[in-house]
Design an enzyme around this catalytic site. Sequence first.
Site, PDB file in Angstrom:
ATOM      1  N   VAL A   1       0.827  -1.212   0.000  1.00  0.00           N
ATOM      2  CA  VAL A   1       0.000   0.000   0.000  1.00  0.00           C
ATOM      3  C   VAL A   1       0.862   1.264   0.000  1.00  0.00           C
ATOM      4  O   VAL A   1       0.654   2.174  -0.809  1.00  0.00           O
ATOM      5  CB  VAL A   1      -0.965  -0.005   1.214  1.00  0.00           C
ATOM      6  CG1 VAL A   1      -1.632   1.354   1.391  1.00  0.00           C
ATOM      7  CG2 VAL A   1      -2.027  -1.077   1.021  1.00  0.00           C
TER       8      VAL A   1
ATOM      9  N   THR B   1      -5.497  -0.512   7.471  1.00  0.00           N
ATOM     10  CA  THR B   1      -6.836  -0.968   7.858  1.00  0.00           C
ATOM     11  C   THR B   1      -6.869  -1.152   9.369  1.00  0.00           C
ATOM     12  O   THR B   1      -6.143  -1.997   9.900  1.00  0.00           O
ATOM     13  CB  THR B   1      -7.159  -2.294   7.142  1.00  0.00           C
ATOM     14  OG1 THR B   1      -7.051  -2.077   5.728  1.00  0.00           O
ATOM     15  CG2 THR B   1      -8.550  -2.785   7.484  1.00  0.00           C
TER      16      THR B   1
ATOM     17  N   GLU C   1      -7.795   2.281   2.343  1.00  0.00           N
ATOM     18  CA  GLU C   1      -7.326   2.029   0.976  1.00  0.00           C
ATOM     19  C   GLU C   1      -8.070   0.834   0.382  1.00  0.00           C
ATOM     20  O   GLU C   1      -8.213  -0.186   1.036  1.00  0.00           O
ATOM     21  CB  GLU C   1      -5.814   1.767   1.006  1.00  0.00           C
ATOM     22  CG  GLU C   1      -5.207   1.515  -0.344  1.00  0.00           C
ATOM     23  CD  GLU C   1      -5.597   2.590  -1.357  1.00  0.00           C
ATOM     24  OE1 GLU C   1      -5.369   3.776  -1.092  1.00  0.00           O
ATOM     25  OE2 GLU C   1      -6.142   2.231  -2.408  1.00  0.00           O
TER      26      GLU C   1
ATOM     27  N   LYS D   1      -6.410  -3.122  -5.131  1.00  0.00           N
ATOM     28  CA  LYS D   1      -6.264  -4.578  -5.213  1.00  0.00           C
ATOM     29  C   LYS D   1      -4.839  -4.890  -5.639  1.00  0.00           C
ATOM     30  O   LYS D   1      -4.364  -4.313  -6.626  1.00  0.00           O
ATOM     31  CB  LYS D   1      -7.218  -5.176  -6.262  1.00  0.00           C
ATOM     32  CG  LYS D   1      -8.671  -4.901  -6.028  1.00  0.00           C
ATOM     33  CD  LYS D   1      -9.526  -5.557  -7.116  1.00  0.00           C
ATOM     34  CE  LYS D   1      -9.438  -4.893  -8.486  1.00  0.00           C
ATOM     35  NZ  LYS D   1      -9.942  -3.516  -8.572  1.00  0.00           N
TER      36      LYS D   1
ATOM     37  N   ILE E   1     -18.055 -13.770  -7.449  1.00  0.00           N
ATOM     38  CA  ILE E   1     -18.949 -14.911  -7.264  1.00  0.00           C
ATOM     39  C   ILE E   1     -18.337 -16.160  -7.910  1.00  0.00           C
ATOM     40  O   ILE E   1     -19.048 -17.029  -8.379  1.00  0.00           O
ATOM     41  CB  ILE E   1     -20.394 -14.642  -7.782  1.00  0.00           C
ATOM     42  CG1 ILE E   1     -20.391 -14.207  -9.247  1.00  0.00           C
ATOM     43  CG2 ILE E   1     -21.101 -13.619  -6.907  1.00  0.00           C
ATOM     44  CD1 ILE E   1     -21.788 -14.210  -9.875  1.00  0.00           C
ATOM     45  N   TYR E   2     -17.010 -16.189  -7.929  1.00  0.00           N
ATOM     46  CA  TYR E   2     -16.325 -17.358  -8.481  1.00  0.00           C
ATOM     47  C   TYR E   2     -15.961 -18.300  -7.340  1.00  0.00           C
ATOM     48  O   TYR E   2     -15.252 -17.909  -6.414  1.00  0.00           O
ATOM     49  CB  TYR E   2     -15.066 -16.941  -9.233  1.00  0.00           C
ATOM     50  CG  TYR E   2     -15.376 -16.294 -10.565  1.00  0.00           C
ATOM     51  CD1 TYR E   2     -15.244 -17.015 -11.753  1.00  0.00           C
ATOM     52  CD2 TYR E   2     -15.832 -14.985 -10.639  1.00  0.00           C
ATOM     53  CE1 TYR E   2     -15.554 -16.435 -12.973  1.00  0.00           C
ATOM     54  CE2 TYR E   2     -16.149 -14.392 -11.850  1.00  0.00           C
ATOM     55  CZ  TYR E   2     -16.006 -15.130 -13.014  1.00  0.00           C
ATOM     56  OH  TYR E   2     -16.325 -14.563 -14.225  1.00  0.00           O
TER      57      TYR E   2
ATOM     58  N   CYS F   1      -5.434  -9.390   3.303  1.00  0.00           N
ATOM     59  CA  CYS F   1      -6.534  -8.564   3.814  1.00  0.00           C
ATOM     60  C   CYS F   1      -7.754  -9.347   4.291  1.00  0.00           C
ATOM     61  O   CYS F   1      -8.109  -9.275   5.464  1.00  0.00           O
ATOM     62  CB  CYS F   1      -6.940  -7.546   2.754  1.00  0.00           C
ATOM     63  SG  CYS F   1      -5.649  -6.320   2.476  1.00  0.00           S
TER      64      CYS F   1
ATOM     65  N   LYS G   1      -3.521 -14.980  -5.170  1.00  0.00           N
ATOM     66  CA  LYS G   1      -4.307 -14.712  -6.381  1.00  0.00           C
ATOM     67  C   LYS G   1      -3.321 -14.363  -7.492  1.00  0.00           C
ATOM     68  O   LYS G   1      -2.134 -14.140  -7.210  1.00  0.00           O
ATOM     69  CB  LYS G   1      -5.319 -13.587  -6.148  1.00  0.00           C
ATOM     70  CG  LYS G   1      -4.687 -12.229  -5.905  1.00  0.00           C
ATOM     71  CD  LYS G   1      -5.751 -11.146  -5.868  1.00  0.00           C
ATOM     72  CE  LYS G   1      -5.131  -9.791  -5.694  1.00  0.00           C
ATOM     73  NZ  LYS G   1      -6.086  -8.708  -5.679  1.00  0.00           N
TER      74      LYS G   1
HETATM   75  P1  NAD Z   1       3.137  -4.653   4.060  1.00  0.00           P
HETATM   76  O1  NAD Z   1       3.416  -5.649   5.099  1.00  0.00           O
HETATM   77  O2  NAD Z   1       3.379  -4.970   2.620  1.00  0.00           O
HETATM   78  O3  NAD Z   1       3.929  -3.301   4.386  1.00  0.00           O
HETATM   79  C1  NAD Z   1       3.984  -2.713   5.640  1.00  0.00           C
HETATM   80  C2  NAD Z   1       5.329  -2.029   5.766  1.00  0.00           C
HETATM   81  O4  NAD Z   1       5.328  -1.244   6.961  1.00  0.00           O
HETATM   82  C3  NAD Z   1       6.515  -2.992   5.884  1.00  0.00           C
HETATM   83  O5  NAD Z   1       7.443  -2.716   4.853  1.00  0.00           O
HETATM   84  C4  NAD Z   1       7.096  -2.704   7.268  1.00  0.00           C
HETATM   85  O6  NAD Z   1       8.493  -2.848   7.317  1.00  0.00           O
HETATM   86  C5  NAD Z   1       6.666  -1.270   7.468  1.00  0.00           C
HETATM   87  N1  NAD Z   1       6.650  -0.817   8.873  1.00  0.00           N
HETATM   88  C6  NAD Z   1       6.247  -1.455   9.991  1.00  0.00           C
HETATM   89  N2  NAD Z   1       6.397  -0.672  11.067  1.00  0.00           N
HETATM   90  C7  NAD Z   1       6.906   0.488  10.630  1.00  0.00           C
HETATM   91  C8  NAD Z   1       7.261   1.702  11.263  1.00  0.00           C
HETATM   92  N3  NAD Z   1       7.102   1.866  12.573  1.00  0.00           N
HETATM   93  N4  NAD Z   1       7.771   2.701  10.511  1.00  0.00           N
HETATM   94  C9  NAD Z   1       7.931   2.545   9.169  1.00  0.00           C
HETATM   95  N5  NAD Z   1       7.595   1.420   8.513  1.00  0.00           N
HETATM   96  C10 NAD Z   1       7.096   0.406   9.237  1.00  0.00           C
HETATM   97  O7  NAD Z   1       1.611  -4.234   4.284  1.00  0.00           O
HETATM   98  P2  NAD Z   1       0.545  -3.778   3.181  1.00  0.00           P
HETATM   99  O8  NAD Z   1       0.011  -4.954   2.466  1.00  0.00           O
HETATM  100  O9  NAD Z   1       1.088  -2.631   2.421  1.00  0.00           O
HETATM  101  O10 NAD Z   1      -0.622  -3.261   4.145  1.00  0.00           O
HETATM  102  C11 NAD Z   1      -0.513  -2.082   4.900  1.00  0.00           C
HETATM  103  C12 NAD Z   1      -1.885  -1.758   5.475  1.00  0.00           C
HETATM  104  O11 NAD Z   1      -2.799  -1.481   4.417  1.00  0.00           O
HETATM  105  C13 NAD Z   1      -2.515  -2.891   6.271  1.00  0.00           C
HETATM  106  O12 NAD Z   1      -3.262  -2.359   7.320  1.00  0.00           O
HETATM  107  C14 NAD Z   1      -3.430  -3.557   5.268  1.00  0.00           C
HETATM  108  O13 NAD Z   1      -4.507  -4.217   5.880  1.00  0.00           O
HETATM  109  C15 NAD Z   1      -3.906  -2.366   4.472  1.00  0.00           C
HETATM  110  N6  NAD Z   1      -4.318  -2.680   3.100  1.00  0.00           N
HETATM  111  C16 NAD Z   1      -3.606  -3.566   2.368  1.00  0.00           C
HETATM  112  C17 NAD Z   1      -3.991  -3.828   1.038  1.00  0.00           C
HETATM  113  C18 NAD Z   1      -3.237  -4.823   0.200  1.00  0.00           C
HETATM  114  O14 NAD Z   1      -3.758  -5.221  -0.832  1.00  0.00           O
HETATM  115  N7  NAD Z   1      -2.052  -5.243   0.575  1.00  0.00           N
HETATM  116  C19 NAD Z   1      -5.093  -3.168   0.493  1.00  0.00           C
HETATM  117  C20 NAD Z   1      -5.764  -2.242   1.267  1.00  0.00           C
HETATM  118  C21 NAD Z   1      -5.380  -2.003   2.575  1.00  0.00           C
END
Ligand code: NAD
Length: 443
Positions: free
Chosen positions: A11, A121, A154, A157, A256-257, A266, A327
């Site tokens: 993200v 999230t 956010e 996808k 719906i797959y 997530c 996926k």
């Molecule tokens: P991720 O694990 O890919 O990335 C998180 C990053 O945060 C890591 O690189 C980690 O090293 C860093 N981090 C942790 N603590 C830190 C700190 N104190 N200072 C600086 N960096 C730090 O996670 P993600 O998939 O990008 O998800 C992030 C958030 O967004 C989550 O809450 C997730 O639920 C939400 N989200 C994810 C998606 C998705 O598709 N991946 C979509 C929407 C929302």
Amino acid sequence: MKISVVGTGYVGLVTGACFAETGLTVTCVDTNSDKIEKLKSGIIPIYEPGLDVLVAKNCEMGRLFFTTSLVESLKNAEALFIAVGTPPGEDGSADLKYVLDVAAEIGKNMQGYLVVINKSTVPIGTAQKVREVIISEQRKRGVNIPFDVASNPEFLKEGAAIEDFLKPERIVIGTDSEEAEKLMRKLYKPFLLNGHPIIFMDIPSAELTKYAANAMLATRISFMNEMANLCEIVGADVNMVRKGIGSDSRIGNKFIYPGVGYGGSCFPKDVKALIKSASEKGYSLKVIEAVEKVNDAQKELMFKKISEYFKGHLNGKKFAIWGLSFKPNTDDMREAPSIVIINKLLAAGAMVKAYDPAAMDETKKVLGSRVEYAADPYSAVDDCDALVLVTEWREFRVLNFNELNKRMKAKVIFDGRNIYEPEEMKEEGFSYVSIGRKSIGLK
Ligand code: NAD
């Protein structure tokens, strides 16, 4: 305008690169120095189509920077996005440690008015917690610097993250401050020229919107998986049922797959966290609890089908697995159904040779040398007793039957995503087991 994005994962990195693309100066921060070093030298630590080009371009233009120092990123920044992970804690609730660590750092180091935007999230009440931590750290410093906290869930996808971010269907902002609202409008204006809405609301509603969206999508998947299981019992074909209901505009044909259950970073954790935060308030989310139960069972279904086919004799059998990521178009292995299937096969004494177009490195971190890794799809099937399609990458869609016939020991295919046609399998002389459809050649 200068902004900071803290957390440079799926993200944060996409957020940073896309804001830089609009002309803003963006500093991406991460505590993982290895990740930051890679990014500084032009290596993208995750697989996300188009991200390498976008990052390279904006770095070259002098708009996108990477650092491990949150303090450095705060210099002259007007807004700071928190995009760190919120993994499930032991009791299923979202672990807010990383979010609150960032809040503490902000409180310790901020110098002027800042809008702190939570993009991770997080459960209802997190913005308030972030606010309290910042205030408490400011007090320790003996300062009282104004700031606002906004919620901006956010919806991107993985696999289509850039497109989703640049052309969002909607932007949701929770805020109680006019100043923050003004700034958010300014930040997101370039992405909303297509007329899609920016929806302002109170902070708790914005925080819940993200969980509600993911829980709804997970519900559709579990619903369809149940329909598929019923189809098998009553002799119906779930693909037909899917087409039949999907053409109803009230239902639509997305999510719906049926398949091997939802995974990823997530849905599983957000469904769990939503159940947990409701139960903490004394409310049981009965539908969502069932969604999770159905999904847990569905993740085991493919192994059950394989075991049934081989009448429980899996010891020494060799399986080719196509598709490992949760996926297609991502290398993300978090909660991937492939892990459940492979672990069960290995526990039953089977051997596994796996192939994925992007997730091999990530899989090695999870499964190590317990699995053999193939360089391409067809060398994975060499001498195997069955091919198991787990993730429907595009390159698996059209089968090369000549290669399969030459290489496989037995002509058996398990299709966890219903991407092949039973009739074709029959013509080619393959046994074929899919989800919610009649099996071919079941002994
Ligand atoms: P991720 O694990 O890919 O990335 C998180 C990053 O945060 C890591 O690189 C980690 O090293 C860093 N981090 C942790 N603590 C830190 C700190 N104190 N200072 C600086 N960096 C730090 O996670 P993600 O998939 O990008 O998800 C992030 C958030 O967004 C989550 O809450 C997730 O639920 C939400 N989200 C994810 C998606 C998705 O598709 N991946 C979509 C929407 C929302």
